[in-house]
Design a protein around this motif. Sequence first.
Motif, PDB file in Angstrom:
ATOM      1  N   PHE A  83      -4.825  96.994  92.300  1.00  0.00           N
ATOM      2  CA  PHE A  83      -3.582  97.522  92.853  1.00  0.00           C
ATOM      3  C   PHE A  83      -3.720  97.866  94.331  1.00  0.00           C
ATOM      4  N   ALA A  84      -4.790  98.536  94.720  1.00  0.00           N
ATOM      5  CA  ALA A  84      -4.946  98.977  96.112  1.00  0.00           C
ATOM      6  C   ALA A  84      -4.938  97.795  97.069  1.00  0.00           C
ATOM      7  N   LEU A  85      -5.550  96.693  96.661  1.00  0.00           N
ATOM      8  CA  LEU A  85      -5.575  95.512  97.521  1.00  0.00           C
ATOM      9  C   LEU A  85      -4.198  94.873  97.623  1.00  0.00           C
ATOM     10  N   LEU A  86      -3.520  94.755  96.497  1.00  0.00           N
ATOM     11  CA  LEU A  86      -2.186  94.158  96.508  1.00  0.00           C
ATOM     12  C   LEU A  86      -1.207  95.005  97.324  1.00  0.00           C
ATOM     13  N   LEU A  87      -1.298  96.319  97.174  1.00  0.00           N
ATOM     14  CA  LEU A  87      -0.411  97.194  97.937  1.00  0.00           C
ATOM     15  C   LEU A  87      -0.687  97.066  99.430  1.00  0.00           C
ATOM     16  N   LYS A  88      -1.951  97.048  99.806  1.00  0.00           N
ATOM     17  CA  LYS A  88      -2.295  96.903 101.223  1.00  0.00           C
ATOM     18  C   LYS A  88      -1.773  95.568 101.765  1.00  0.00           C
ATOM     19  N   LYS A  89      -1.914  94.510 100.997  1.00  0.00           N
ATOM     20  CA  LYS A  89      -1.412  93.210 101.447  1.00  0.00           C
ATOM     21  C   LYS A  89       0.100  93.258 101.641  1.00  0.00           C
ATOM     22  N   ALA A  90       0.812  93.871 100.696  1.00  0.00           N
ATOM     23  CA  ALA A  90       2.267  93.974 100.815  1.00  0.00           C
ATOM     24  C   ALA A  90       2.657  94.765 102.061  1.00  0.00           C
ATOM     25  N   ARG A  91       1.936  95.839 102.335  1.00  0.00           N
ATOM     26  CA  ARG A  91       2.256  96.666 103.506  1.00  0.00           C
ATOM     27  C   ARG A  91       1.982  95.927 104.817  1.00  0.00           C
ATOM     28  N   ILE A  92       0.931  95.121 104.851  1.00  0.00           N
ATOM     29  CA  ILE A  92       0.669  94.338 106.057  1.00  0.00           C
ATOM     30  C   ILE A  92       1.753  93.283 106.244  1.00  0.00           C
ATOM     31  N   LEU A  93       2.191  92.677 105.151  1.00  0.00           N
ATOM     32  CA  LEU A  93       3.297  91.725 105.238  1.00  0.00           C
ATOM     33  C   LEU A  93       4.558  92.420 105.760  1.00  0.00           C
ATOM     34  N   ASN A  94       4.769  93.674 105.370  1.00  0.00           N
ATOM     35  CA  ASN A  94       5.860  94.463 105.951  1.00  0.00           C
ATOM     36  C   ASN A  94       5.725  94.534 107.470  1.00  0.00           C
ATOM     37  N   LEU A  95       4.520  94.867 107.929  1.00  0.00           N
ATOM     38  CA  LEU A  95       4.285  94.982 109.371  1.00  0.00           C
ATOM     39  C   LEU A  95       4.587  93.676 110.096  1.00  0.00           C
ATOM     40  N   LEU A  96       4.307  92.580 109.440  1.00  0.00           N
ATOM     41  CA  LEU A  96       4.508  91.264 110.041  1.00  0.00           C
ATOM     42  C   LEU A  96       5.930  90.743 109.830  1.00  0.00           C
ATOM     43  N   ARG A  97       6.800  91.571 109.223  1.00  0.00           N
ATOM     44  CA  ARG A  97       8.205  91.216 108.989  1.00  0.00           C
ATOM     45  C   ARG A  97       8.350  90.022 108.039  1.00  0.00           C
ATOM     46  N   ARG A  98       7.345  89.790 107.208  1.00  0.00           N
ATOM     47  CA  ARG A  98       7.395  88.709 106.214  1.00  0.00           C
ATOM     48  C   ARG A  98       7.890  89.319 104.904  1.00  0.00           C
ATOM     49  N   ARG A  99       9.178  89.615 104.893  1.00  0.00           N
ATOM     50  CA  ARG A  99       9.760  90.453 103.846  1.00  0.00           C
ATOM     51  C   ARG A  99       9.743  89.792 102.475  1.00  0.00           C
ATOM     52  N   SER A 100      10.051  88.519 102.419  1.00  0.00           N
ATOM     53  CA  SER A 100      10.070  87.838 101.117  1.00  0.00           C
ATOM     54  C   SER A 100       8.692  87.866 100.465  1.00  0.00           C
ATOM     55  N   GLU A 101       7.658  87.601 101.248  1.00  0.00           N
ATOM     56  CA  GLU A 101       6.301  87.633 100.715  1.00  0.00           C
ATOM     57  C   GLU A 101       5.891  89.055 100.339  1.00  0.00           C
ATOM     58  N   ALA A 102       6.319  90.030 101.142  1.00  0.00           N
ATOM     59  CA  ALA A 102       5.984  91.419 100.829  1.00  0.00           C
ATOM     60  C   ALA A 102       6.559  91.816  99.480  1.00  0.00           C
ATOM     61  N   LYS A 103       7.789  91.415  99.214  1.00  0.00           N
ATOM     62  CA  LYS A 103       8.407  91.735  97.926  1.00  0.00           C
ATOM     63  C   LYS A 103       7.675  91.040  96.781  1.00  0.00           C
ATOM     64  N   GLN A 104       7.270  89.804  97.017  1.00  0.00           N
ATOM     65  CA  GLN A 104       6.561  89.062  95.968  1.00  0.00           C
ATOM     66  C   GLN A 104       5.232  89.750  95.632  1.00  0.00           C
ATOM     67  N   VAL A 105       4.477  90.113  96.653  1.00  0.00           N
ATOM     68  CA  VAL A 105       3.194  90.771  96.403  1.00  0.00           C
ATOM     69  C   VAL A 105       3.410  92.155  95.811  1.00  0.00           C
ATOM     70  N   ALA A 106       4.480  92.845  96.237  1.00  0.00           N
ATOM     71  CA  ALA A 106       4.798  94.138  95.636  1.00  0.00           C
ATOM     72  C   ALA A 106       5.080  93.988  94.150  1.00  0.00           C
ATOM     73  N   GLY A 107       5.711  92.869  93.772  1.00  0.00           N
ATOM     74  CA  GLY A 107       5.944  92.614  92.355  1.00  0.00           C
ATOM     75  C   GLY A 107       4.645  92.454  91.587  1.00  0.00           C
ATOM     76  N   GLU A 108       3.669  91.776  92.208  1.00  0.00           N
ATOM     77  CA  GLU A 108       2.357  91.636  91.565  1.00  0.00           C
ATOM     78  C   GLU A 108       1.695  93.008  91.435  1.00  0.00           C
ATOM     79  N   ALA A 109       1.838  93.833  92.456  1.00  0.00           N
ATOM     80  CA  ALA A 109       1.262  95.173  92.402  1.00  0.00           C
ATOM     81  C   ALA A 109       1.927  96.005  91.313  1.00  0.00           C
TER      82      ALA A 109
END
Length: 538
Positions: A83-109
């Motif tokens: 979970f910690a890795l997936l959440l961190k990845k989603a948050r970095i995608l947020n920073l990069l404005r890659r919103r669709s991918e952030a939501k997808q990874v958040a779903g995995e988390a």
Amino acid sequence: MIGAQTGTAGAYAAFQRQIGQGYDLLKQGRLDDARHLSERLLAAHADNAEALYLAGEVQLEAGDADAALALISRAVEVAPGQFALLLKKARILNLLRRRSEAKQVAGEAAAVAANNGRALWAVGSVHGRCGDPATERRFYERARAAGVQDPALLYDLATAQFFTGDFAAAEENLDALLADAPGTGHALYLRSTLRRQTEANNHVAELQARLDAGVLDDTGRAACLYALAKELEDLGKAEESFSALSEGAALKRRTLSHDAVAEREAIAAIAGTWSAESMKAPVEGHDEAGAIFVVGMPRTGTTLVERMLGRHSEVGSAGELLDFGQLLMAAVQKVRASDPAKTPAQASRLIDFAALGRDYMASARQAAAGSPVFVDKMPINFMYCGLIRKALPNARIVHLVRDPLDTCYAVYKTLFNQAYPFSYAQDELGAYYATYHRLMQHWHAVMPGDIVDVHYEDLVADVEGQARRILAHCGLDWQDAVLASTSDHDAPSMTASAAQVREPVHSRSVGKWRNHEAGLAPLVASLAAARLIDLPSG
């Protein structure tokens, strides 16, 4: 533990000490030392998730989110289902404005989180940063159902409910929060903005009692005073309202470290750099159409126009995006890295405008859920009108204009969330407004016809007439749906106007500054000195 054990127990203990040392170095601000340590750890443990995670944190601290994402993505590969890795990845995608991918990874988390309430709370925050308060709210509700009783979760939930229009539920949760954490000033203010207060149903006595108790810190007291001012204004007690407001604004300003003069000088420098000659110089931009920028001072009707446009079948809302400004600053920093002598404004003439436009459209379209046309209603994009034209020659720009005193009073009485620090002192507010006004005059002069001005007073007096002007400027066919009552249009609105925009269009706010003419004397003097208004007679 997110990484697999490395070697013997003794070797693993030594490895853990080094990981801990790396985080200590980051806390101490010793970035170079942390980087050297993380590089040594990766050289010895290239596929260890903990080493990769630390290296990712080092890259984030260094401002390289792309490098951090690569490292965290590798950590997810070598330690799947963490979970910690997936959440961190989603948050970095947020920073990069890659919103669709952030939501997808958040779903995995979320799938990994199962019924862990705090994990679900964290997943909800990812969706909130993606501009999706409806999904954000659902995760917060799940976190509550899973047993999380933290007052901060109640505030996050109430905020999501506010943005999605469920004001009764938001007030209930804020009441519960304030019973457990009575010093939460921002909750007091949010609660007061949820509805128009009445003589039969208000919090005035409670707010005054909290102030009299003297237990609030400066930030909480300022928020409480803003809440009191709002409720007293609703009740028609203008003098008492302004007294609370002016005290709250002065206190709020003292809590801020903000150089108002430097901010205004930076805005003025944009006009100095982007002359008529500069604007005429040919550059390659990104020709993609579909972006509508709604700009101006805050509290001038930008959300009203956004909602109107959003009812058109071809148009979606991207919300108030920071994307253009962030991407522009990153491009400017890249130029200045090779030529530090250049000011930011000077460096802006040398950026890759096609890349800026392309990157902006890629991120903004994700925020707008794929609509062919979308509205970005970040008001402060007024600073970038000329650069928007260079980067996106087919974008449309709508500028909301409102009476200067009504504008400034509406801004002054709003407690913003980490925005508009100039708004808490009348002289600074007046000076900022004058700077904004001069820049908008400049943009009209150097790019004539590219910006349509929409006056708030005309908009509320003749909704259809102004709507037709706006749609024509944006190249959109007329649709009667744009005139639907705001109460029938319940899409989320992530702005301070989330409650007001669900009311029918009205003119109650026109001329409202006159209720506080004496108290606004410093603002009046500032605007008059800038020749933006005439001094009131009498």
